[in-house]
Design an enzyme around this catalytic site. Structure first.
Site, PDB file in Angstrom:
ATOM      1  N   ALA A   1     -30.205   8.289   7.591  1.00  0.00           N
ATOM      2  CA  ALA A   1     -29.001   7.477   7.746  1.00  0.00           C
ATOM      3  C   ALA A   1     -28.135   7.886   8.930  1.00  0.00           C
ATOM      4  O   ALA A   1     -28.134   9.036   9.370  1.00  0.00           O
ATOM      5  CB  ALA A   1     -28.170   7.539   6.467  1.00  0.00           C
TER       6      ALA A   1
ATOM      7  N   ASN B   1     -27.255  11.556  12.999  1.00  0.00           N
ATOM      8  CA  ASN B   1     -28.360  10.956  12.256  1.00  0.00           C
ATOM      9  C   ASN B   1     -28.943  11.997  11.314  1.00  0.00           C
ATOM     10  O   ASN B   1     -29.093  13.159  11.676  1.00  0.00           O
ATOM     11  CB  ASN B   1     -29.450  10.450  13.196  1.00  0.00           C
ATOM     12  CG  ASN B   1     -30.634   9.888  12.437  1.00  0.00           C
ATOM     13  OD1 ASN B   1     -31.586  10.602  12.122  1.00  0.00           O
ATOM     14  ND2 ASN B   1     -30.580   8.609  12.113  1.00  0.00           N
ATOM     15  N   HIS B   2     -29.279  11.556  10.085  1.00  0.00           N
ATOM     16  CA  HIS B   2     -29.680  12.495   9.036  1.00  0.00           C
ATOM     17  C   HIS B   2     -31.157  12.329   8.676  1.00  0.00           C
ATOM     18  O   HIS B   2     -31.526  12.347   7.496  1.00  0.00           O
ATOM     19  CB  HIS B   2     -28.815  12.281   7.796  1.00  0.00           C
ATOM     20  CG  HIS B   2     -28.575  13.521   6.991  1.00  0.00           C
ATOM     21  ND1 HIS B   2     -29.528  14.074   6.180  1.00  0.00           N
ATOM     22  CD2 HIS B   2     -27.485  14.315   6.872  1.00  0.00           C
ATOM     23  CE1 HIS B   2     -29.038  15.140   5.575  1.00  0.00           C
ATOM     24  NE2 HIS B   2     -27.793  15.318   5.996  1.00  0.00           N
ATOM     25  N   SER B   3     -32.012  12.188   9.679  1.00  0.00           N
ATOM     26  CA  SER B   3     -33.450  12.091   9.406  1.00  0.00           C
ATOM     27  C   SER B   3     -34.021  13.447   9.012  1.00  0.00           C
ATOM     28  O   SER B   3     -33.665  14.476   9.582  1.00  0.00           O
ATOM     29  CB  SER B   3     -34.191  11.569  10.639  1.00  0.00           C
ATOM     30  OG  SER B   3     -33.892  10.212  10.869  1.00  0.00           O
ATOM     31  N   TYR B   4     -34.907  13.416   8.019  1.00  0.00           N
ATOM     32  CA  TYR B   4     -35.637  14.608   7.581  1.00  0.00           C
ATOM     33  C   TYR B   4     -37.037  14.552   8.191  1.00  0.00           C
ATOM     34  O   TYR B   4     -37.824  13.659   7.885  1.00  0.00           O
ATOM     35  CB  TYR B   4     -35.745  14.650   6.061  1.00  0.00           C
ATOM     36  CG  TYR B   4     -34.465  14.995   5.342  1.00  0.00           C
ATOM     37  CD1 TYR B   4     -34.207  16.296   4.906  1.00  0.00           C
ATOM     38  CD2 TYR B   4     -33.511  14.020   5.085  1.00  0.00           C
ATOM     39  CE1 TYR B   4     -33.035  16.612   4.235  1.00  0.00           C
ATOM     40  CE2 TYR B   4     -32.334  14.321   4.415  1.00  0.00           C
ATOM     41  CZ  TYR B   4     -32.104  15.620   3.991  1.00  0.00           C
ATOM     42  OH  TYR B   4     -30.940  15.926   3.319  1.00  0.00           O
TER      43      TYR B   4
END
Length: 713
Positions: free
Chosen positions: A419, A531-534
């Site tokens: 997100a 941005n909170h990409s894993y």
């Protein structure tokens, strides 16, 4: 009891004239519902309208002949009036497909009027056409053409328009409380001055300027001029060319005129919408060539069936009664069309780009779509919801945690997969901050003590508008925008945020830009976006253990172990992570590392700085290297130890969240990183680059320094 919102229903609102009219409706304070079957238009026009007006618009993909579906819309919403554009509209095509034109245009209108009558909606603005006049030159005194000119359309398209006019007229005769405005428009040209919206014919353009524009950018070999033996100054037909924005405003003027009539009264009236000035085909050709800066190739061919010499309007009735007048010139129209064309050379048809609806099962809602950019090596999918990165596939391997089922993104346990985080990333101490002597209290969504990632209704839980999709020589871009309202989660001021994704064959770059718009009553706020990409190079549904991470910095913000908030000290990490560090269950991170600690360099808009590499990542068994770079002064490194949702368990991915210092807005030395005032710009850039490398190269990476091991958490 709450007052139900009133709407204007716009049929064909995704089309050329309809979409521009929707913009004017919203700019004049109307709420709009669009109904369109998208048979000769596309939803991308609606998305761009939303982007321009900064508002979400209700949209239904529906054929007007679907009475049940149409009635359901009228049952659900309070429709105040209808502007009716929906129709097949090509003169030449109508000569070949008359039955299709009569069926679609007339039967669709009858269904619409029946549903309106059943729901006591009796206000309709009908988008008619000057073709209802036929060849007005058959009369000695009918050029320019007045509304009193006898009607004699020469083609099925014009005949359907005239038939619909008479249906509405007969309806008013049978019930004089009906209000019908018939707008006979002439030749619309141009595009929205923003360059974001214009005519996008599917296939070969039927109209002069769109065809000429395609010649100008090399999509068509030459312009075909249909006849040069007419009785005009240069032998080509004369038309009244009107800028589409002026035409759209004419529909608003007609609607406003009808709305001023008492509820118990009705009327039926025709108005011409034109400039009153005729221009030949060659007049338009030369005007557009002047804007382009060169002469364009053309060929004179035979006359087109159904065409007439002169269709120039007398707009006097509209000028006096509707208080409307065309203000924009042919030059304005050519300039706006050329801007639209060079910025969107293929209209809404973008190479490497596709989208699909991304909804909970059984729901069809166009506000959330999944947009995919696909190159040979890299494929990236991004949703409107949270402008989130749903998938990153490099050489066929998915590298990020994400769901195929949209409903899972709304689960409470979702750890912000992919997100956009805002309005303020990471933690805010005590859920409050003070600026200019005013204390703002925010949503405390973490243990009722701190504000985390913007609060309960952060950017991650809102639907972004757009995107504007564009293609370039070796990359594509997607631009999303969000208007976060004053007071949301307690933050002051309205905030407009643009998130721009740039995708190349081996990289994903994210650019942020936030401003407080002029209409905002307040003029200050706090912003920190990320941005909170894993990421997981091995497999997104396995652990990241075995992954090797190497940072360019070894200093971080020391935090209070109980609150996870900075103490204010910047210290060295206990083990040197500028050397390759192998992740295992004993090595965990949830720490803010500092890229640039010099306060003199703190600024709101870091986009002016060059990207700096901050993290390199490999996995010994995977021939891929990830390099993260940013213009930002810090990044949060998180190993996802607390995650547990669906197939993604603890440590299923790691985050590199670029941004500003944690809780910077409550630290006098750091606050200018994040305090945004009206007239200023917050900006940032980060990039995730992917490189193919063989396993031997991975071994060299490991051998460059002995990797660390130990308990870090």
């Amino acid at each position: 009891m709450a007052v139900q919102d009133e709407y204007i229903l716009v049929t064909g609102g995704a089309g050329y004239i309809g979409s521009h009219t929707v913009i004017e409706l919203i700019n004049h304070g109307y709420k709009v519902i669009i109904v369109d079957n998208l048979c000769n238009s596309c939803y991308d026009a609606v998305a761009r309208v939303e982007f321009i007006v900064r508002k979400s618009i209700k949209f239904f993909k529906l054929d007007l002949r679907d009475k049940e579906g149409l009635a359901q819309i009228f049952d659900t919403f309070k429709i105040k009036g209808v502007i009716h554009f929906a129709a097949l509209k090509a003169v030449g095509e109508s000569m070949k497909l008359p039955l299709e034109y009569y069926d679609n245009n007339i039967c669709g209108t009858i269904t619409l009027l029946n549903v309106m009558r059943e729901h006591r909606v009796k206000t309709v603005v009908f988008s008619s056409s000057a073709t209802v006049y036929g060849d007005a030159t058959r009369f000695d005194n009918m050029i320019p053409i007045p509304e009193s000119c006898p009607n004699d359309p020469t083609n099925p398209y014009g005949k359907t328009k005239y038939a619909i006019e008479n249906i509405i007229k007969d309806l008013h005769t049978s019930d004089n409380t009906w209000r019908g405005a018939i707008l006979r428009y002439f030749n619309p040209i141009g595009a929205h001055p923003s360059g974001l919206l214009g005519e996008d014919p599917l296939g070969i353009p039927n109209n002069l300027l769109p065809f000429l524009a395609q010649v100008a950018i090399g999509r068509r070999e030459k312009l075909l001029v249909f006849g040069d033996d007419y009785d005009s100054h240069d032998g080509t037909p004369i038309r009244d060319y009107i800028h589409v924005v002026d035409l759209a405003k004419g529909h608003i003027a007609a609607l406003n005129y009808l709305n001023k009539i008492n509820n118990s009264e009705g009327m039926y009236r025709e108005w011409n919408l034109g400039t009153g000035k005729g221009s030949s085909v060659f007049d338009i050709y030369h005007a557009f060539c002047k804007e382009v800066g060169k002469d364009l190739p053309y060929e004179v061919v035979g006359r087109r069936t159904g065409d007439v010499l002169n269709l120039t309007a007398s707009p006097n009735r509209a000028n006096s009664e509707l208080k409307w007048k065309a203000e924009l010139s042919i030059t304005d129209a050519c300039r706006d069309l050329w801007k639209w064309t060079i910025e969107n050379p293929f209209g809404f048809q973008i190479d490497n780009y596709k989208w699909k609806l991304f909804n909970t099962l059984g729901i069809m809602d166009y506000k959330n779509r999944l947009h995919t950019i696909c190159f040979q090596d890299l494929e990236v999918s991004i949703a409107n919801y949270g402008a989130l990165v749903q998938a990153v596939r490099y050489k066929g391997r998915n590298l990020v945690n994400g769901f195929n089922d949209f409903s899972r993104y709304k689960l409470k346990e979702n750890p912000f997969f992919g997100a956009t985080i805002g309005r303020f990333a990471n933690r805010i101490a005590n859920g409050q901050f003070e600026v200019d002597g005013h204390l703002y209290t925010l949503c405390k969504n973490e243990n009722n003590k701190t504000t985390l990632h913007g609060g309960n209704n952060g950017f991650d839980k809102q639907f972004f508008l757009g995107p504007i999709a564009r293609q370039y020589e070796d990359y594509n871009t997607l631009e999303f925008i969000l208007v976060d309202k004053d007071g949301n989660n307690g933050f002051p001021s309205d905030l407009e945020t643009l998130v721009k994704y740039t995708i190349k064959n081996n990289s994903l770059e994210i650019e942020y830009k936030s401003v407080i718009p002029e209409y905002s009553k307040l003029n200050v706020t706090a912003v920190n976006l990320t941005n909170h990409s894993y990421w997981n190079l091995a497999s997104p549904n396995k652990t990241i253990d075995g992954t090797i991470i190497k940072s360019t910095t070894n200093v971080y913000l020391k935090v209070n172990s109980e609150t996870s908030l900075p103490t204010g000290d910047i210290v060295e990490w206990q083990n040197d992570i500028t050397k390759p560090t192998k992740l295992d269950p004993n090595i965990s991170f949830d720490n803010c590392f500092i890229v640039d600690r010099e306060a003199s360099k703190f600024c709101l808009d870091t986009r002016k700085y060059s990207l700096k590499n901050i993290v390199e990542v490999i996995h010994p068994s995977v021939p891929v290297k990830l390099v993260v770079s940013t213009t930002e002064p810090a990044f949060q490194l998180y190993t996802g130890d607390g995650n547990d949702i669906c197939e993604f368990q603890s440590r299923s991915g790691f985050c590199v969240e670029t941004g500003r210092f944690i809780n910077a807005l409550n630290n006098e030395k750091w606050s200018k990183q994040v305090i945004l005032r009206k007239g200023e710009v917050y900006g940032a850039r980060s990039k995730f680059s992917l490189y193919a490398q063989d396993l031997e190269e991975n071994k060299h990476f490991l051998d460059s320094a002995s990797y660390n091991s130990g308990e870090y958490y």
